[in-house]
Design an enzyme around this catalytic site. Structure first.
Site, PDB file in Angstrom:
ATOM      1  N   HIS A  78       0.812  -1.215   0.000  1.00 30.76           N
ATOM      2  CA  HIS A  78       0.000   0.000   0.000  1.00 30.76           C
ATOM      3  C   HIS A  78       0.849   1.270   0.000  1.00 30.76           C
ATOM      4  O   HIS A  78       0.604   2.200  -0.785  1.00 30.76           O
ATOM      5  CB  HIS A  78      -0.942   0.010   1.203  1.00 30.76           C
ATOM      6  N   LYS A  96      -8.150  -0.694   2.613  1.00 26.28           N
ATOM      7  CA  LYS A  96      -7.681  -0.703   4.008  1.00 26.28           C
ATOM      8  C   LYS A  96      -6.680  -1.831   4.203  1.00 26.28           C
ATOM      9  O   LYS A  96      -6.709  -2.834   3.455  1.00 26.28           O
ATOM     10  CB  LYS A  96      -8.889  -0.828   4.956  1.00 26.28           C
ATOM     11  N   ASP A 178      -6.971  -6.551   9.278  1.00 30.95           N
ATOM     12  CA  ASP A 178      -7.783  -6.876   8.101  1.00 30.95           C
ATOM     13  C   ASP A 178      -9.237  -6.466   8.279  1.00 30.95           C
ATOM     14  O   ASP A 178      -9.791  -5.766   7.431  1.00 30.95           O
ATOM     15  CB  ASP A 178      -7.707  -8.375   7.804  1.00 30.95           C
TER      16      ASP A 178
END
Length: 372
Positions: A78, A96, A178
């Site tokens: 990310h 996310k 997660d």
């Protein structure tokens, strides 16, 4: 609104199809290019989207028609992909969590501010009628002053269904990193930002067995806690308790429950956009359904990116990088608290995002949305 806003998608794994289903035909945006480490996967995705090119990541980041990069890579990538997009002058919307570590997240947001670009961050599920109706009920005084909430997520682990679940058990994974963003983001929308946390964590097994796909039966290592519990102290004074686990079978607990002085709200799963909000009043004989009164109706993944594109100087993105950074601070502080055995005060602050007015599906799927 003029020409559609150009979007490039990096990472075409499991979640990408949900985003592409929303974005491919939306008048506000146009999927210009797609990229993946597996060129065949990029080719297959591009073939389903008229006008989209399958290109390299480098080409996508510098494509003249890409204005926003949708970063759907694994968590460990990310920061790298988002920073590269920012350096190329592109806005970013990232799955996310925002990044794996808080220093990475803080650096990313500072970089975006210096470059004058926007950052959005999943989850956008909290912009649907489930969480937003519950928020409107709380803000409208339905349960009186809220003082407590509980959030519970119990599953036996993603290796049972995901063919390549390795990253769920590597740094940046685990049930908190997660799945926690859904529950914590919802709590921030419902009760406001958090000032401090206390956490505890455990790991039931050192390895997991893949339950489906071509790697069926393969054993993978577990490097992160698989059960995390914590207490969140909200700035407004409310206390939330959070449980996330990959070690359980199931639970009868409501996904989120908010207690107030005059009633209780049962809030639906924040991993979904809709669902039934239920209310029990202090003197009420039974639970009653709260009719949808806020949120994007029948929304789907990608609505947060559309919300970001439509944001302006008077109304920041609701699924923003600032919220994503605060949620990351909460999660990493819970893990740090568990490791150090002490209360951790957060180092980020965020404004509670603007509420979403009740927006019919035909409105958020069209090129213009009124938020009057």
């Amino acid at each position: 609104m003029g020409d559609p806003h150009g979007v490039g998608v990096v990472g075409l794994g499991f979640i990408s199809r949900a985003y592409l289903n929303t974005l491919a035909d939306h008048p506000t945006v146009r999927v210009v290019a797609v990229a993946d480490l597996d060129p065949a996967r990029a080719d297959a995705a591009a073939a389903t989207i008229p006008g989209a090119e399958a290109v390299s990541v480098e080409r996508l980041l510098h494509h003249p028609d890409v204005e926003t990069v949708l970063n759907l890579t694994i968590p460990a990538a990310h920061a790298e992909i988002s920073n590269a997009a920012i350096d190329a002058g592109r806005h970013v919307y990232v799955e996310k969590p925002l990044t794996v570590t808080l220093p990475e997240g803080r650096s990313l947001m500072n970089r975006a501010a210096s470059a004058g670009v926007r950052v959005g961050c999943a989850p956008d599920t909290v912009l649907g009628t489930g969480t937003q109706t519950a928020r409107a009920a709380i803000d409208g005084g339905l349960i009186g002053r809220p003082f407590s909430a509980s959030a519970v997520m119990v599953t036996p682990g993603h290796e049972r269904w995901h063919p390549n679940p390795d990253f769920y058990y590597a740094p940046g994974g685990g049930p908190l990193m997660d799945m926690g963003p859904y529950y914590i983001s919802a709590l921030v929308h419902l009760l406001g930002p958090v000032r401090a946390v206390i956490g505890a964590a455990s790991r039931l097994r050192d390895s997991r067995v893949i339950g489906s796909g071509p790697r069926l039966g393969q054993r993978i290592p577990v490097e992160v806690p698989t059960h995390v519990s914590g207490v969140l102290e909200h700035e407004g004074g409310a206390l939330s308790t959070l449980t996330t686990t990959f070690d359980g079978v199931a639970t009868t607990a409501v996904p989120i429950e908010v207690q107030g002085e005059e009633g209780t709200l049962a809030v639906p799963d924040p991993n979904n956009f809709g669902g039934e909000v239920r209310h029990l009043a202090l003197d009420g004989p039974e639970w009653r359904t709260v009719e949808p009164r806020a949120g994007y109706v029948a929304a789907a993944r990608g609505v947060g990116l559309i919300d970001l594109v439509r944001a302006d100087d008077t109304r920041p993105p609701r699924a923003s990088g600032e919220v994503g950074l605060h949620v990351l601070d909460i999660m990493t502080s819970l893990l740090r608290s568990a490791a150090e055995g002490r209360r951790i005060e957060l180092t980020t602050a965020v404004q509670r995002p603007a509420p979403v007015p009740l927006t019919p599906v035909e409105d958020w799927l069209s090129a213009v949305v009124s938020e009057g």
